[in-house]
Design an enzyme around this catalytic site. Structure first.
Site, mmCIF file in Angstrom:
data_model
loop_
_atom_site.group_PDB
_atom_site.id
_atom_site.type_symbol
_atom_site.label_atom_id
_atom_site.label_comp_id
_atom_site.label_asym_id
_atom_site.label_seq_id
_atom_site.Cartn_x
_atom_site.Cartn_y
_atom_site.Cartn_z
ATOM 1 N N LYS A 42 32.484 49.957 45.247
ATOM 2 C CA LYS A 42 32.776 49.776 46.676
ATOM 3 C C LYS A 42 34.293 49.765 46.894
ATOM 4 C CE LYS A 42 32.468 44.775 45.968
ATOM 5 N NZ LYS A 42 31.576 43.600 46.038
ATOM 6 N N TYR A 63 66.209 41.174 52.873
ATOM 7 C CA TYR A 63 65.879 40.406 54.079
ATOM 8 C C TYR A 63 65.914 38.913 53.804
ATOM 9 C CZ TYR A 63 64.281 44.666 56.417
ATOM 10 O OH TYR A 63 64.204 45.895 57.005
HETATM 11 C C1 LIG Z 1 31.323 43.164 44.688
HETATM 12 C C2 LIG Z 1 30.028 42.690 44.184
HETATM 13 C C3 LIG Z 1 29.766 42.612 42.803
HETATM 14 C C4 LIG Z 1 30.830 42.875 41.759
HETATM 15 O O1 LIG Z 1 31.569 41.688 41.566
HETATM 16 P P1 LIG Z 1 32.736 41.626 40.470
HETATM 17 O O2 LIG Z 1 33.192 40.218 40.532
HETATM 18 O O3 LIG Z 1 33.797 42.578 40.920
HETATM 19 O O4 LIG Z 1 32.131 42.017 39.176
HETATM 20 C C5 LIG Z 1 28.491 42.273 42.401
HETATM 21 N N1 LIG Z 1 27.526 41.979 43.304
HETATM 22 C C6 LIG Z 1 27.756 42.009 44.629
HETATM 23 C C7 LIG Z 1 26.660 41.655 45.572
HETATM 24 C C8 LIG Z 1 29.002 42.349 45.115
HETATM 25 O O5 LIG Z 1 29.227 42.360 46.433
#
Ligand SMILES: *Cc1c(COP(=O)(O)O)cnc(C)c1O
Length: 354
Positions: free
Chosen positions: A34, A251
């Site tokens: 994702k 800055y």
């Molecule tokens: C993003 C996500 C994961 C992966 O989690 P990580 O900590 O990056 O391994 C697994 N399950 C769900 C439902 C998620 O949203």
């Protein structure tokens, strides 16, 4: 060309997938890609992780890109559909959807589908983000199993504290009390649970952050778990300055030299995704030598201390994170986590697959 570059290592992705496999030998693995592959590029990471058993994403749009690129893997939509019309696309693209709300079930019941589909029934075992409460699960199963187009149900949950000392026992207890009585496969573990809680692995694990070579834990580094960094963010020095004692830079004059200090100005700023809150002292490497950033990070530039690297000059390579500097070190110094830094890489940063 502006010299900032994110190099994405396909061999590191494949290696890290191998680490996940070695930890969860009896489970199938969804590679969670994702958020544009955690900022590494959706199709880049799909290529590096093509040996995964499936991909997990959030949107029909991402799923379409994967199918168009020829991937035939199971694809799990982690939040399911957002509107009733998406069920048709789920079916046409042969996707697997999480079902976490009665609204999603209502719309599924009303939609005539072309192909049978699998659903992941999300249980809220205590995190109180998405999912059905334990006492609702039987009703959900009754409804789903009456639908001829639902060919398969997998019981799923997600842990709130798999990465810290509170662990998963409480949520596991809630999950098991329900799942033990049912004939369905299971999916529970994120990276932290894959690495620390083997009793949670179930039939499908969902590996995210570990595949990118970052640690889900505060007290254990990625390299100590055998993970390799996937992204190397580099740029170059585009100017140098020598400050006399008492002179300041950037800055807010956030850095003031207390001795003669040579600084390099690097073409990387918060508009590229580097954290603006990185303080003086955040590690960075110049010409392969560790040093630190100084002064306030601006939109397009930041400063590095090159007093002790006399050979550093305009065009010297700067590694913001990658092999010498772990993304987790930069994250910790900036009060955030590797996840956020990788996802924040902006579209103006060129990506190169290596
Ligand atoms: C993003 C996500 C994961 C992966 O989690 P990580 O900590 O990056 O391994 C697994 N399950 C769900 C439902 C998620 O949203």
């Amino acid at each position: 060309m502006r010299p900032i570059l994110a190099s994405i290592s396909l061999s590191a992705l494949a290696h890290n997938l191998g680490v996940a496999r070695a930890r969860a030998k009896h489970s199938r693995i969804f590679a969670v890609i994702k958020a544009n592959g955690y900022g590494h590029g959706l199709l880049n990471v799909a290529d590096g992780l093509k040996d995964a058993d499936g991909f997990a994403i959030l949107s029909i749009d991402e799923a379409t890109k994967l199918r168009e690129a020829g991937y035939l893997h199971p694809i799990l939509l982690l939040e399911g559909v957002f509107s009733s019309d998406e069920w048709l696309q789920v079916s046409q693209l042969h996707l697997t959807a999480v079902v976490h709300s009665f609204k999603q079930i209502d719309s599924l019941e009303r939609t005539p589908l072309k192909h049978p589909l699998s659903v992941f029934l999300k249980m809220n075992t205590g995190m109180n983000r998405l999912g059905f409460r334990p006492e609702e699960v039987q009703e959900v199963i009754n409804r789903l199993s009456h639908l001829p187009m639902v060919k398969d149900i997998v019981l799923m949950t997600h842990f709130a504290t798999a990465d810290d000392s509170r662990g998963i026992d409480q949520q596991m207890g809630v999950f098991k009390a329900i799942s033990q009585k049912l004939p369905y496969k299971t999916s529970l573990a994120n990276s932290a649970a894959i690495l620390r809680h083997p009793t949670s692995h179930g039939d499908w694990v969902r590996a995210g952050i570990m595949l990118y070579g970052s640690s889900p834990f505060e007290d254990e580094t990625a390299s100590s778990m055998g993970l390799k960094p996937v992204m190397r963010l580099t740029s170059k020095i585009i100017a140098t300055q020598t400050l006399n004692p008492g002179e300041s830079a950037g800055y807010g004059f956030q850095f003031t030299a207390n001795k003669t200090t040579r600084i390099g100005v690097v073409a990387c700023g918060y508009a590229d995704g580097y954290p603006r809150h990185a303080p003086n002292g955040t590690p960075v490497a110049v010409n392969g030598i560790r040093t630190q950033i100084i002064g306030r990070v601006s939109m397009d530039m930041l400063f590095v201390d090159i007093t002790s690297i006399p050979e550093a000059d305009i065009d010297s390579e700067v590694e913001l994170w990658g092999n010498l500097i772990s993304i987790d070190e930069v994250a910790k110094s900036s009060g955030t986590i590797g996840y956020e830094l990788m996802c924040a890489i902006s579209s103006r940063v060129s990506m190169q697959v290596v």
